[in-house]
Design an enzyme around this catalytic site. Sequence first.
Site, PDB file in Angstrom:
ATOM      1  N   SER A 128      84.385 -19.635  26.000  1.00  0.00           N
ATOM      2  CA  SER A 128      84.540 -20.583  27.095  1.00  0.00           C
ATOM      3  C   SER A 128      83.413 -21.599  27.078  1.00  0.00           C
ATOM      4  CB  SER A 128      84.510 -19.791  28.405  1.00  0.00           C
ATOM      5  OG  SER A 128      84.337 -20.662  29.492  1.00  0.00           O
ATOM      6  N   TYR A 153      81.016 -13.102  34.526  1.00  0.00           N
ATOM      7  CA  TYR A 153      82.092 -13.493  33.608  1.00  0.00           C
ATOM      8  C   TYR A 153      81.524 -14.331  32.463  1.00  0.00           C
ATOM      9  CZ  TYR A 153      85.815 -16.341  31.650  1.00  0.00           C
ATOM     10  OH  TYR A 153      86.632 -16.987  30.769  1.00  0.00           O
ATOM     11  N   LYS A 157      80.977 -13.543  28.224  1.00  0.00           N
ATOM     12  CA  LYS A 157      81.430 -14.368  27.086  1.00  0.00           C
ATOM     13  C   LYS A 157      80.254 -14.653  26.144  1.00  0.00           C
ATOM     14  CE  LYS A 157      85.747 -14.905  28.165  1.00  0.00           C
ATOM     15  NZ  LYS A 157      86.784 -14.273  27.361  1.00  0.00           N
TER      16      LYS A 157
HETATM   17  P1  NAD Z   1      95.218 -13.994  31.535  1.00  0.00           P
HETATM   18  O1  NAD Z   1      94.630 -13.104  32.574  1.00  0.00           O
HETATM   19  O2  NAD Z   1      96.504 -14.669  31.833  1.00  0.00           O
HETATM   20  O3  NAD Z   1      95.371 -13.190  30.168  1.00  0.00           O
HETATM   21  C1  NAD Z   1      94.573 -12.080  29.836  1.00  0.00           C
HETATM   22  C2  NAD Z   1      95.509 -10.965  29.407  1.00  0.00           C
HETATM   23  O4  NAD Z   1      94.721  -9.836  29.031  1.00  0.00           O
HETATM   24  C3  NAD Z   1      96.443 -10.497  30.555  1.00  0.00           C
HETATM   25  O5  NAD Z   1      97.767 -10.463  30.064  1.00  0.00           O
HETATM   26  C4  NAD Z   1      95.937  -9.117  30.914  1.00  0.00           C
HETATM   27  O6  NAD Z   1      96.985  -8.255  31.353  1.00  0.00           O
HETATM   28  C5  NAD Z   1      95.313  -8.662  29.601  1.00  0.00           C
HETATM   29  N1  NAD Z   1      94.226  -7.688  29.769  1.00  0.00           N
HETATM   30  C6  NAD Z   1      93.182  -7.744  30.638  1.00  0.00           C
HETATM   31  N2  NAD Z   1      92.392  -6.665  30.469  1.00  0.00           N
HETATM   32  C7  NAD Z   1      92.934  -5.930  29.469  1.00  0.00           C
HETATM   33  C8  NAD Z   1      92.571  -4.723  28.829  1.00  0.00           C
HETATM   34  N3  NAD Z   1      91.480  -4.024  29.209  1.00  0.00           N
HETATM   35  N4  NAD Z   1      93.346  -4.259  27.826  1.00  0.00           N
HETATM   36  C9  NAD Z   1      94.462  -4.931  27.442  1.00  0.00           C
HETATM   37  N5  NAD Z   1      94.855  -6.072  28.009  1.00  0.00           N
HETATM   38  C10 NAD Z   1      94.101  -6.569  29.013  1.00  0.00           C
HETATM   39  O7  NAD Z   1      94.091 -15.071  31.158  1.00  0.00           O
HETATM   40  P2  NAD Z   1      94.172 -16.390  30.262  1.00  0.00           P
HETATM   41  O8  NAD Z   1      93.941 -17.552  31.144  1.00  0.00           O
HETATM   42  O9  NAD Z   1      95.364 -16.352  29.393  1.00  0.00           O
HETATM   43  O10 NAD Z   1      92.844 -16.205  29.408  1.00  0.00           O
HETATM   44  C11 NAD Z   1      92.848 -15.555  28.154  1.00  0.00           C
HETATM   45  C12 NAD Z   1      91.439 -15.487  27.630  1.00  0.00           C
HETATM   46  O11 NAD Z   1      90.885 -16.800  27.570  1.00  0.00           O
HETATM   47  C13 NAD Z   1      90.494 -14.670  28.503  1.00  0.00           C
HETATM   48  O12 NAD Z   1      89.610 -13.950  27.670  1.00  0.00           O
HETATM   49  C14 NAD Z   1      89.746 -15.724  29.278  1.00  0.00           C
HETATM   50  O13 NAD Z   1      88.467 -15.279  29.670  1.00  0.00           O
HETATM   51  C15 NAD Z   1      89.644 -16.839  28.252  1.00  0.00           C
HETATM   52  N6  NAD Z   1      89.451 -18.163  28.862  1.00  0.00           N
HETATM   53  C16 NAD Z   1      90.350 -18.622  29.767  1.00  0.00           C
HETATM   54  C17 NAD Z   1      90.152 -19.864  30.366  1.00  0.00           C
HETATM   55  C18 NAD Z   1      91.128 -20.391  31.385  1.00  0.00           C
HETATM   56  O14 NAD Z   1      90.801 -21.388  32.047  1.00  0.00           O
HETATM   57  N7  NAD Z   1      92.319 -19.814  31.547  1.00  0.00           N
HETATM   58  C19 NAD Z   1      89.029 -20.636  30.038  1.00  0.00           C
HETATM   59  C20 NAD Z   1      88.129 -20.137  29.096  1.00  0.00           C
HETATM   60  C21 NAD Z   1      88.357 -18.890  28.495  1.00  0.00           C
HETATM   61  N1  UFG Z   2      88.944 -26.905  42.611  1.00  0.00           N
HETATM   62  C1  UFG Z   2      89.245 -27.354  43.880  1.00  0.00           C
HETATM   63  N2  UFG Z   2      90.132 -26.628  44.614  1.00  0.00           N
HETATM   64  C2  UFG Z   2      90.714 -25.478  44.151  1.00  0.00           C
HETATM   65  C3  UFG Z   2      90.394 -25.041  42.858  1.00  0.00           C
HETATM   66  C4  UFG Z   2      89.490 -25.782  42.113  1.00  0.00           C
HETATM   67  O1  UFG Z   2      88.742 -28.375  44.337  1.00  0.00           O
HETATM   68  O2  UFG Z   2      91.492 -24.857  44.895  1.00  0.00           O
HETATM   69  C5  UFG Z   2      88.005 -27.707  41.802  1.00  0.00           C
HETATM   70  C6  UFG Z   2      86.750 -26.941  41.424  1.00  0.00           C
HETATM   71  O3  UFG Z   2      85.791 -27.008  42.451  1.00  0.00           O
HETATM   72  C7  UFG Z   2      86.341 -27.654  40.148  1.00  0.00           C
HETATM   73  C8  UFG Z   2      87.679 -28.086  39.521  1.00  0.00           C
HETATM   74  O4  UFG Z   2      88.627 -28.044  40.589  1.00  0.00           O
HETATM   75  O5  UFG Z   2      85.620 -28.794  40.487  1.00  0.00           O
HETATM   76  C9  UFG Z   2      88.142 -27.175  38.411  1.00  0.00           C
HETATM   77  O6  UFG Z   2      88.104 -25.830  38.892  1.00  0.00           O
HETATM   78  P1  UFG Z   2      88.799 -24.636  38.105  1.00  0.00           P
HETATM   79  O7  UFG Z   2      88.552 -23.397  38.902  1.00  0.00           O
HETATM   80  O8  UFG Z   2      90.217 -24.967  37.776  1.00  0.00           O
HETATM   81  O9  UFG Z   2      88.021 -24.609  36.718  1.00  0.00           O
HETATM   82  P2  UFG Z   2      86.474 -24.378  36.401  1.00  0.00           P
HETATM   83  O10 UFG Z   2      86.012 -25.575  35.638  1.00  0.00           O
HETATM   84  O11 UFG Z   2      85.719 -24.004  37.595  1.00  0.00           O
HETATM   85  O12 UFG Z   2      86.507 -23.069  35.469  1.00  0.00           O
HETATM   86  C10 UFG Z   2      87.386 -22.914  34.358  1.00  0.00           C
HETATM   87  C11 UFG Z   2      87.701 -21.448  34.157  1.00  0.00           C
HETATM   88  C12 UFG Z   2      86.456 -20.700  33.759  1.00  0.00           C
HETATM   89  C13 UFG Z   2      85.804 -21.336  32.580  1.00  0.00           C
HETATM   90  C14 UFG Z   2      85.572 -22.799  32.829  1.00  0.00           C
HETATM   91  C15 UFG Z   2      85.053 -23.482  31.605  1.00  0.00           C
HETATM   92  O13 UFG Z   2      88.225 -20.897  35.351  1.00  0.00           O
HETATM   93  O14 UFG Z   2      86.834 -19.397  33.374  1.00  0.00           O
HETATM   94  O15 UFG Z   2      86.787 -23.431  33.213  1.00  0.00           O
HETATM   95  O16 UFG Z   2      85.931 -23.281  30.548  1.00  0.00           O
HETATM   96  F1  UFG Z   2      84.610 -20.733  32.344  1.00  0.00           F
END
Ligand code: NAD
Ligand code: UFG
Length: 342
Positions: A128, A153, A157
């Site tokens: 991330s 979190y 990472k």
């Molecule tokens: P998500 O929660 O939709 O997907 C994660 C999946 O992992 C889920 O299907 C969940 O059931 C499964 N899981 C969780 N714990 C588990 C375990 N112990 N064993 C087996 N399966 C398990 O999340 P996502 O948004 O698809 O994110 C996927 C990955 O990308 C995560 O590692 C997250 O930290 C990373 N990531 C996401 C974002 C974002 O904004 N969505 C940003 C940066 C990094």
């Molecule tokens: N925001 C609002 N209202 C909401 C939700 C979010 O105003 O209801 C704002 C937040 O304050 C922020 C922006 O929208 O300014 C984006 O927020 P998100 O929660 O969508 O995303 P973040 O940038 O905070 O975090 C995301 C993932 C993290 C990851 C990060 C960097 O959730 O896991 O991007 O990759 F670490």
Amino acid sequence: MSEAKTILVTGGAGYIGSHTVLCCLQAGYEVVVLDNLSNGHREAVERVEAIAGRAATFVQGDIQDESILDRIFSSHVIEAVIHFAGLKAVGESVQKPVEYYTVNVGGTLSLLAAMERAEVCNIVFSSSATVYGIEAPTPYQESLPRGTTSNPYGASKAMIERILEDLCVSNAGWSVVNLRYFNPIGAHESGRIGEDPQGIPNNLMPFIAQVAVGRRPQLSIFGGDYSTADGTCRRDYLHVMDLAEGHVQALGYLGNKGCHAFNLGTGTPVSVLEMVHAFERVTGVAIPYQIVERRAGDLPEFWADAQLAETALGWSAKRDLDAMMEDTWRWQSANPKGFTSQ
Ligand code: NAD
Ligand code: UFG
């Protein structure tokens, strides 16, 4: 004809995982999904199979369960692992640090131990932008050191990236790609799969989408007094299908030994207010909002320097903000309650 390579996708029933499983199937890989369904949906994998016209193998289980991992590695010839599984809610991680470190770091260690036993040394990891920490200058470049993360979190990472680096030092056979995602949003263009968070969405885009379908009365915008042009925070939002395709590119890069990190973002920051207005313009649906207090831990703005992924992986984000909005809306309006809608 050579045999198709098999990829193990942990967390493949989740948001980014399901879109990536689709891209892998479409690229000709065989896929084994391991997911405990704590935040994913079996239905997501079924819909992916329907879109691809090909089946994946689904295993319901936990990455912390080494016996399940050993069974998967002994019954399939796994070429590489794409590792998504983990917990991802920033706020919850502050409340439940032990759970977050156990699942994210402990689960990754179990996975790596099983990979070592099976002599599988290729992994793409979901990292991330948060690993750059709170002091990093923008745009974030991969050459920057990992910084001070502000929650468990983010720390998990950064720790996993460090563990993967140590692994590459210990054994020159390993090939690791840490993909540092910026803010993935959107859905597959079919509208059949998309983001389906449990409970109140933490992230901006699913919250806007749920206001649009009437599940939430209005959006709270966290802070209107940041030092940005319109006072709201700016982020680098990228289409989840571009992100998913980036994983297929990363699989192709795995022949390169050692540990590599790439930003996956568009390189362009967009403010919260610009996001709301783009959604309204593209969908014609009004989003009532109120500007409230800042959310603890939010940075004013960050975005990617996305050059390295283009040079090394041949990857760049193709889909624009309008496509992100259109595809979010197609998914959310056809599935107002997510995967349980039909
Ligand atoms: P998500 O929660 O939709 O997907 C994660 C999946 O992992 C889920 O299907 C969940 O059931 C499964 N899981 C969780 N714990 C588990 C375990 N112990 N064993 C087996 N399966 C398990 O999340 P996502 O948004 O698809 O994110 C996927 C990955 O990308 C995560 O590692 C997250 O930290 C990373 N990531 C996401 C974002 C974002 O904004 N969505 C940003 C940066 C990094
Ligand atoms: N925001 C609002 N209202 C909401 C939700 C979010 O105003 O209801 C704002 C937040 O304050 C922020 C922006 O929208 O300014 C984006 O927020 P998100 O929660 O969508 O995303 P973040 O940038 O905070 O975090 C995301 C993932 C993290 C990851 C990060 C960097 O959730 O896991 O991007 O990759 F670490």
